[in-house]
Motif scaffolding. Structure first.
Motif, PDB file in Angstrom:
ATOM      1  N   GLN A  29      29.436  17.040  -4.325  1.00  0.00           N
ATOM      2  CA  GLN A  29      28.681  18.001  -3.504  1.00  0.00           C
ATOM      3  C   GLN A  29      29.435  18.337  -2.231  1.00  0.00           C
ATOM      4  O   GLN A  29      29.492  19.495  -1.815  1.00  0.00           O
ATOM      5  CB  GLN A  29      27.312  17.432  -3.132  1.00  0.00           C
ATOM      6  CG  GLN A  29      26.218  17.829  -4.068  1.00  0.00           C
ATOM      7  CD  GLN A  29      24.861  17.478  -3.487  1.00  0.00           C
ATOM      8  OE1 GLN A  29      24.526  17.864  -2.374  1.00  0.00           O
ATOM      9  NE2 GLN A  29      24.088  16.727  -4.254  1.00  0.00           N
ATOM     10  N   VAL A  30      30.030  17.338  -1.617  1.00  0.00           N
ATOM     11  CA  VAL A  30      30.783  17.567  -0.386  1.00  0.00           C
ATOM     12  C   VAL A  30      31.970  18.484  -0.677  1.00  0.00           C
ATOM     13  O   VAL A  30      32.223  19.446   0.058  1.00  0.00           O
ATOM     14  CB  VAL A  30      31.263  16.234   0.230  1.00  0.00           C
ATOM     15  CG1 VAL A  30      32.164  16.478   1.432  1.00  0.00           C
ATOM     16  CG2 VAL A  30      30.069  15.372   0.622  1.00  0.00           C
ATOM     17  N   LEU A  36      32.913  26.121  -0.514  1.00  0.00           N
ATOM     18  CA  LEU A  36      32.066  27.294  -0.276  1.00  0.00           C
ATOM     19  C   LEU A  36      32.213  27.835   1.146  1.00  0.00           C
ATOM     20  O   LEU A  36      32.026  29.024   1.378  1.00  0.00           O
ATOM     21  CB  LEU A  36      30.597  26.957  -0.547  1.00  0.00           C
ATOM     22  CG  LEU A  36      30.181  26.924  -2.005  1.00  0.00           C
ATOM     23  CD1 LEU A  36      28.773  26.323  -2.138  1.00  0.00           C
ATOM     24  CD2 LEU A  36      30.231  28.309  -2.615  1.00  0.00           C
ATOM     25  N   GLY A  37      32.549  26.976   2.080  1.00  0.00           N
ATOM     26  CA  GLY A  37      32.699  27.396   3.461  1.00  0.00           C
ATOM     27  C   GLY A  37      34.093  27.830   3.850  1.00  0.00           C
ATOM     28  O   GLY A  37      34.333  28.218   4.986  1.00  0.00           O
ATOM     29  N   ARG A  38      35.024  27.774   2.917  1.00  0.00           N
ATOM     30  CA  ARG A  38      36.403  28.186   3.222  1.00  0.00           C
ATOM     31  C   ARG A  38      36.483  29.706   3.250  1.00  0.00           C
ATOM     32  O   ARG A  38      35.916  30.383   2.391  1.00  0.00           O
ATOM     33  CB  ARG A  38      37.380  27.646   2.177  1.00  0.00           C
ATOM     34  CG  ARG A  38      37.285  26.170   1.925  1.00  0.00           C
ATOM     35  CD  ARG A  38      38.218  25.313   2.656  1.00  0.00           C
ATOM     36  NE  ARG A  38      39.593  25.744   2.503  1.00  0.00           N
ATOM     37  CZ  ARG A  38      40.521  25.441   3.387  1.00  0.00           C
ATOM     38  NH1 ARG A  38      40.226  24.742   4.427  1.00  0.00           N
ATOM     39  NH2 ARG A  38      41.748  25.840   3.217  1.00  0.00           N
ATOM     40  N   PRO A  39      37.177  30.265   4.225  1.00  0.00           N
ATOM     41  CA  PRO A  39      37.198  31.726   4.367  1.00  0.00           C
ATOM     42  C   PRO A  39      37.807  32.469   3.179  1.00  0.00           C
ATOM     43  O   PRO A  39      37.401  33.583   2.878  1.00  0.00           O
ATOM     44  CB  PRO A  39      38.025  31.954   5.626  1.00  0.00           C
ATOM     45  CG  PRO A  39      38.550  30.653   6.051  1.00  0.00           C
ATOM     46  CD  PRO A  39      37.899  29.575   5.262  1.00  0.00           C
ATOM     47  N   GLY A  47      30.776  23.170 -13.271  1.00  0.00           N
ATOM     48  CA  GLY A  47      30.572  22.736 -14.649  1.00  0.00           C
ATOM     49  C   GLY A  47      30.016  21.333 -14.660  1.00  0.00           C
ATOM     50  O   GLY A  47      30.098  20.613 -13.666  1.00  0.00           O
ATOM     51  N   GLY A  48      29.465  20.979 -15.745  1.00  0.00           N
ATOM     52  CA  GLY A  48      28.920  19.635 -15.875  1.00  0.00           C
ATOM     53  C   GLY A  48      28.642  19.329 -17.328  1.00  0.00           C
ATOM     54  O   GLY A  48      28.522  20.224 -18.159  1.00  0.00           O
ATOM     55  N   ASN A  57      25.754  19.698  -8.561  1.00  0.00           N
ATOM     56  CA  ASN A  57      26.698  20.734  -8.143  1.00  0.00           C
ATOM     57  C   ASN A  57      25.988  21.888  -7.429  1.00  0.00           C
ATOM     58  O   ASN A  57      26.445  22.370  -6.393  1.00  0.00           O
ATOM     59  CB  ASN A  57      27.470  21.279  -9.338  1.00  0.00           C
ATOM     60  CG  ASN A  57      28.504  20.312  -9.866  1.00  0.00           C
ATOM     61  OD1 ASN A  57      28.841  19.318  -9.242  1.00  0.00           O
ATOM     62  ND2 ASN A  57      29.033  20.603 -11.042  1.00  0.00           N
ATOM     63  N   ILE A  58      24.872  22.324  -7.974  1.00  0.00           N
ATOM     64  CA  ILE A  58      24.143  23.452  -7.386  1.00  0.00           C
ATOM     65  C   ILE A  58      23.603  23.089  -6.005  1.00  0.00           C
ATOM     66  O   ILE A  58      23.555  23.925  -5.097  1.00  0.00           O
ATOM     67  CB  ILE A  58      23.025  23.920  -8.342  1.00  0.00           C
ATOM     68  CG1 ILE A  58      23.664  24.573  -9.575  1.00  0.00           C
ATOM     69  CG2 ILE A  58      22.064  24.879  -7.653  1.00  0.00           C
ATOM     70  CD1 ILE A  58      22.714  24.823 -10.711  1.00  0.00           C
ATOM     71  N   ALA A  59      23.234  21.823  -5.809  1.00  0.00           N
ATOM     72  CA  ALA A  59      22.712  21.382  -4.508  1.00  0.00           C
ATOM     73  C   ALA A  59      23.757  21.509  -3.401  1.00  0.00           C
ATOM     74  O   ALA A  59      23.404  21.546  -2.219  1.00  0.00           O
ATOM     75  CB  ALA A  59      22.214  19.945  -4.609  1.00  0.00           C
TER      76      ALA A  59
END
Length: 108
Positions: A29-30, A36-39, A47-48, A57-59
């Protein structure tokens, strides 16, 4: 693929796990929240194998990392500057143009 620097890999994993422990979430998750926060990242493919992995993953979309946590992950994951760029930093830095300054990596 072959791992070029195993110690670096484990430093990244340790940082992800430590930050995850502080938030009570998985290292996965981290990693996803950080990406997601990378420009330069506009989307992620997750995937899972199990429903629990997909939910985990979605969390990541709800996980908010501090600027210090982001900086730590940036630092431990930053790849080394390869030749000829490290050489140019020492020999031609005073002649760098705007495009070259993207490669200015003195902070590592």
């Amino acid at each position: 693929p072959p791992i070029r620097d195993e110690d670096r890999l484990w430093r990244i994993v340790d940082a992800l796990a430590h930050i995850g422990e502080n938030h009570g979430v998985s290292a996965a998750q981290v990693a996803l929240a950080w990406l997601l926060g990378r420009p330069a990242v506009s989307s992620l493919v997750i995937g899972g194998r199990t429903e629990a992995q997909f939910k985990d993953n979605i969390a990541a979309a709800s996980l908010v990392l501090t600027s210090d946590e982001r900086a730590r992950l940036d630092t431990v994951s930053r790849p080394p500057v390869l030749y000829p760029y490290w050489h140019q930093q020492f020999t031609a830095k005073d002649r760098f143009g705007p495009a070259d300054l993207v490669l200015d990596r003195e902070d590592i």
